[in-house]
Design a protein around this motif. Structure first.
Motif, PDB file in Angstrom:
ATOM      1  N   ALA A  37       0.736  -1.327   0.112  1.00  0.00           N
ATOM      2  CA  ALA A  37      -0.020  -0.064   0.109  1.00  0.00           C
ATOM      3  C   ALA A  37       1.009   1.138   0.183  1.00  0.00           C
ATOM      4  CB  ALA A  37      -0.847   0.032   1.175  1.00  0.00           C
ATOM      5  N   ASP A  38       0.449   2.438  -0.331  1.00  0.00           N
ATOM      6  CA  ASP A  38       1.015   3.511  -0.462  1.00  0.00           C
ATOM      7  C   ASP A  38       1.237   4.187   0.987  1.00  0.00           C
ATOM      8  OD1 ASP A  38       1.533   3.844  -3.185  1.00  0.00           O
ATOM      9  OD2 ASP A  38      -0.884   4.476  -3.467  1.00  0.00           O
ATOM     10  N   GLY A  39       0.349   4.133   1.929  1.00  0.00           N
ATOM     11  CA  GLY A  39       0.668   4.267   3.335  1.00  0.00           C
ATOM     12  C   GLY A  39      -0.378   3.366   3.934  1.00  0.00           C
ATOM     13  N   SER A  40       0.177   3.047   5.217  1.00  0.00           N
ATOM     14  CA  SER A  40      -0.462   2.126   6.349  1.00  0.00           C
ATOM     15  C   SER A  40      -0.370   2.308   7.648  1.00  0.00           C
ATOM     16  CB  SER A  40      -0.335   0.691   5.680  1.00  0.00           C
ATOM     17  OG  SER A  40       1.274   0.467   5.849  1.00  0.00           O
ATOM     18  N   ALA A  41      -1.000   1.797   8.510  1.00  0.00           N
ATOM     19  CA  ALA A  41      -0.900   1.923   9.982  1.00  0.00           C
ATOM     20  C   ALA A  41      -1.583   0.581  10.532  1.00  0.00           C
ATOM     21  CB  ALA A  41      -1.841   3.255  10.451  1.00  0.00           C
ATOM     22  N   TYR A  42      -1.249   0.308  11.873  1.00  0.00           N
ATOM     23  CA  TYR A  42      -1.737  -0.913  12.529  1.00  0.00           C
ATOM     24  C   TYR A  42      -1.939  -0.217  13.898  1.00  0.00           C
ATOM     25  CZ  TYR A  42      -1.965  -5.090  15.446  1.00  0.00           C
ATOM     26  OH  TYR A  42      -2.287  -6.177  15.948  1.00  0.00           O
ATOM     27  N   VAL A  43      -3.059  -0.458  14.494  1.00  0.00           N
ATOM     28  CA  VAL A  43      -3.508   0.121  15.897  1.00  0.00           C
ATOM     29  C   VAL A  43      -3.880  -0.986  16.586  1.00  0.00           C
ATOM     30  CG1 VAL A  43      -4.933   1.636  16.869  1.00  0.00           C
ATOM     31  CG2 VAL A  43      -3.861   2.567  15.039  1.00  0.00           C
ATOM     32  N   GLU A  44      -3.424  -0.940  17.772  1.00  0.00           N
ATOM     33  CA  GLU A  44      -4.009  -1.778  19.018  1.00  0.00           C
ATOM     34  C   GLU A  44      -4.574  -0.736  19.979  1.00  0.00           C
ATOM     35  OE1 GLU A  44      -0.790  -5.329  18.791  1.00  0.00           O
ATOM     36  OE2 GLU A  44      -1.088  -4.581  20.526  1.00  0.00           O
ATOM     37  N   TRP A  45      -5.883  -1.098  20.028  1.00  0.00           N
ATOM     38  CA  TRP A  45      -6.659  -0.080  21.188  1.00  0.00           C
ATOM     39  C   TRP A  45      -7.388  -0.753  22.068  1.00  0.00           C
ATOM     40  CZ3 TRP A  45      -7.574   5.458  19.403  1.00  0.00           C
ATOM     41  CH2 TRP A  45      -8.305   6.500  20.268  1.00  0.00           C
ATOM     42  N   GLY A  46      -7.197  -1.039  23.357  1.00  0.00           N
ATOM     43  CA  GLY A  46      -7.767  -2.088  24.087  1.00  0.00           C
ATOM     44  C   GLY A  46      -7.626  -3.434  23.434  1.00  0.00           C
ATOM     45  N   GLY A  47      -8.706  -3.870  23.312  1.00  0.00           N
ATOM     46  CA  GLY A  47      -8.678  -5.363  22.359  1.00  0.00           C
ATOM     47  C   GLY A  47      -8.807  -5.127  20.831  1.00  0.00           C
ATOM     48  N   ASN A  48      -9.149  -4.067  20.533  1.00  0.00           N
ATOM     49  CA  ASN A  48      -9.350  -3.719  19.057  1.00  0.00           C
ATOM     50  C   ASN A  48      -8.091  -3.762  18.311  1.00  0.00           C
ATOM     51  OD1 ASN A  48     -11.965  -2.701  18.887  1.00  0.00           O
ATOM     52  ND2 ASN A  48     -11.182  -0.817  19.605  1.00  0.00           N
ATOM     53  N   ARG A  49      -7.980  -4.613  17.206  1.00  0.00           N
ATOM     54  CA  ARG A  49      -6.845  -4.728  16.314  1.00  0.00           C
ATOM     55  C   ARG A  49      -7.113  -4.150  14.810  1.00  0.00           C
ATOM     56  NH1 ARG A  49      -5.264  -5.207  20.521  1.00  0.00           N
ATOM     57  NH2 ARG A  49      -4.152  -6.786  21.733  1.00  0.00           N
ATOM     58  N   ILE A  50      -6.587  -3.155  14.468  1.00  0.00           N
ATOM     59  CA  ILE A  50      -7.135  -2.572  13.124  1.00  0.00           C
ATOM     60  C   ILE A  50      -5.963  -1.984  12.402  1.00  0.00           C
ATOM     61  CG2 ILE A  50      -8.410  -0.470  12.203  1.00  0.00           C
ATOM     62  CD1 ILE A  50      -9.808  -0.404  15.131  1.00  0.00           C
ATOM     63  N   LEU A  51      -6.194  -2.546  11.077  1.00  0.00           N
ATOM     64  CA  LEU A  51      -5.193  -2.075   9.931  1.00  0.00           C
ATOM     65  C   LEU A  51      -5.963  -1.018   9.052  1.00  0.00           C
ATOM     66  CD1 LEU A  51      -3.665  -5.503   8.612  1.00  0.00           C
ATOM     67  CD2 LEU A  51      -2.430  -3.632   9.224  1.00  0.00           C
ATOM     68  N   ALA A  52      -5.123  -0.187   8.916  1.00  0.00           N
ATOM     69  CA  ALA A  52      -5.608   0.841   7.771  1.00  0.00           C
ATOM     70  C   ALA A  52      -4.470   0.931   6.722  1.00  0.00           C
ATOM     71  CB  ALA A  52      -5.725   2.269   8.596  1.00  0.00           C
ATOM     72  N   ALA A  53      -5.097   1.162   5.468  1.00  0.00           N
ATOM     73  CA  ALA A  53      -4.332   1.224   4.221  1.00  0.00           C
ATOM     74  C   ALA A  53      -4.812   2.303   3.417  1.00  0.00           C
ATOM     75  CB  ALA A  53      -4.208  -0.330   3.672  1.00  0.00           C
ATOM     76  N   VAL A  54      -3.894   2.997   2.689  1.00  0.00           N
ATOM     77  CA  VAL A  54      -4.364   4.025   1.798  1.00  0.00           C
ATOM     78  C   VAL A  54      -3.430   3.631   0.396  1.00  0.00           C
ATOM     79  CG1 VAL A  54      -3.881   6.353   1.358  1.00  0.00           C
ATOM     80  CG2 VAL A  54      -4.762   5.746   3.446  1.00  0.00           C
TER      81      VAL A  54
END
Ligand code: UDP
Length: 254
Positions: free
Chosen positions: A43-60
């Motif tokens: 991906a051109d940009g991405s991020a991975y976030v752990e927030w409490g029990g949330n596991r989230i990937l974002a891609a742009v």
């Protein structure tokens, strides 16, 4: 109060008279949060976030050519967003594919991010934002927005600043920071908020229950305090890859 959509029994009390919550936090504490950028090299940009029990990937992806072509905007970038929950992200298997909620959250996240993006710098192109919930634990729209804002920055998209989102809520008489799953399901009010942090412009504000004016003001103040903390973590996550390079260059020079 929402109908429970997960299998766990509701807790007997959500918050003690002393203000201790089901996960042991005080009323004004955030859940543990970790963020990393540049996690997907396709991906051109991405991020991975752990927030409490949330596991989230974002891609742009983007800015890139628009398909289908007729959606092209001659004077600015088209911004699309897709929020998606993996079938294994919830306690009860989620039916794959879009549903009413994910269509709403895609719209909400897009609209929370749009004021931050200099769309007129990229006429005739598209910026695609993907928010993938791998594990959900309440507050995914906010954690997803925060992750997507990092992914946009990681993609080098020109922005007015970062968008930081978090929820606050009311549980009985308590205004609480960052509701957990129990509080989201069985609490009284959930208030997701997003800020364009440069000037604290609110780009998302939802309210799913009653608050007095004083409670609302208290909730908003608390959201701003929480956003300041999350914003620092976002900036640190964006800086981290450069610090690694800086350290390795310094190591070579010494
Ligand atoms: N949830 C679920 N199945 C669904 C939708 C939601 O288990 O189909 C859970 C999930 O953990 C989510 C929480 O319910 O984080 C709260 O959902 P809500 O719609 O309030 O959005 P969120 O708080 O995640 O932004």
């Amino acid at each position: 109060m929402k109908m429970p959509i997960y299998l766990q029994e509701p807790p007997e009390i959500l918050i003690t008279p002393e203000g201790v919550r089901t996960d042991g936090r005080g009323p004004h504490d955030l859940r543990p949060i970790k963020m990393t950028v540049g996690v997907l090299n396709r991906a051109d940009g991405s991020a991975y976030v752990e927030w409490g029990g949330n596991r989230i990937l974002a891609a742009v992806y983007g800015p890139r050519e628009v398909h289908p072509k007729h959606l092209t905007l001659p004077d600015r970038a088209l911004v699309r967003c897709r929020y998606n929950m993996a079938p294994f992200s919830t306690e009860e298997r989620k039916r794959p594919g879009p549903d009413r909620r994910s269509i709403e959250l895609s719209k909400v996240i897009r609209e929370a991010l749009l004021p931050a993006i200099f769309v007129d710098k990229y006429p005739g192109t598209v910026i695609d934002i993907f928010v993938e919930i791998i594990r959900s634990d309440a507050g995914t729209r906010c954690a997803g927005t925060t992750a997507a804002s990092l992914a946009l920055a990681d993609a080098g998209i020109a922005m007015r600043g970062l968008v930081t989102a978090l929820a606050v809520g009311r549980v009985g008489d308590w205004i609480v920071m960052d509701p957990n799953h129990d509080e989201d399901m069985y609490g009284d009010v959930d208030v997701p908020v997003a800020f364009l942090m440069e000037d604290k412009e609110i780009t998302l504000l939802q309210l799913d229950g009653p608050l007095t004016e004083d409670e609302f003001n208290e909730a908003l103040d608390l959201a701003m305090k929480g956003a300041d903390l999350v914003y620092e973590m976002q900036k640190e996550a964006l800086r981290r890859p450069y610090l690694v390079v800086e350290r390795s260059v310094a190591g070579r020079e010494s």
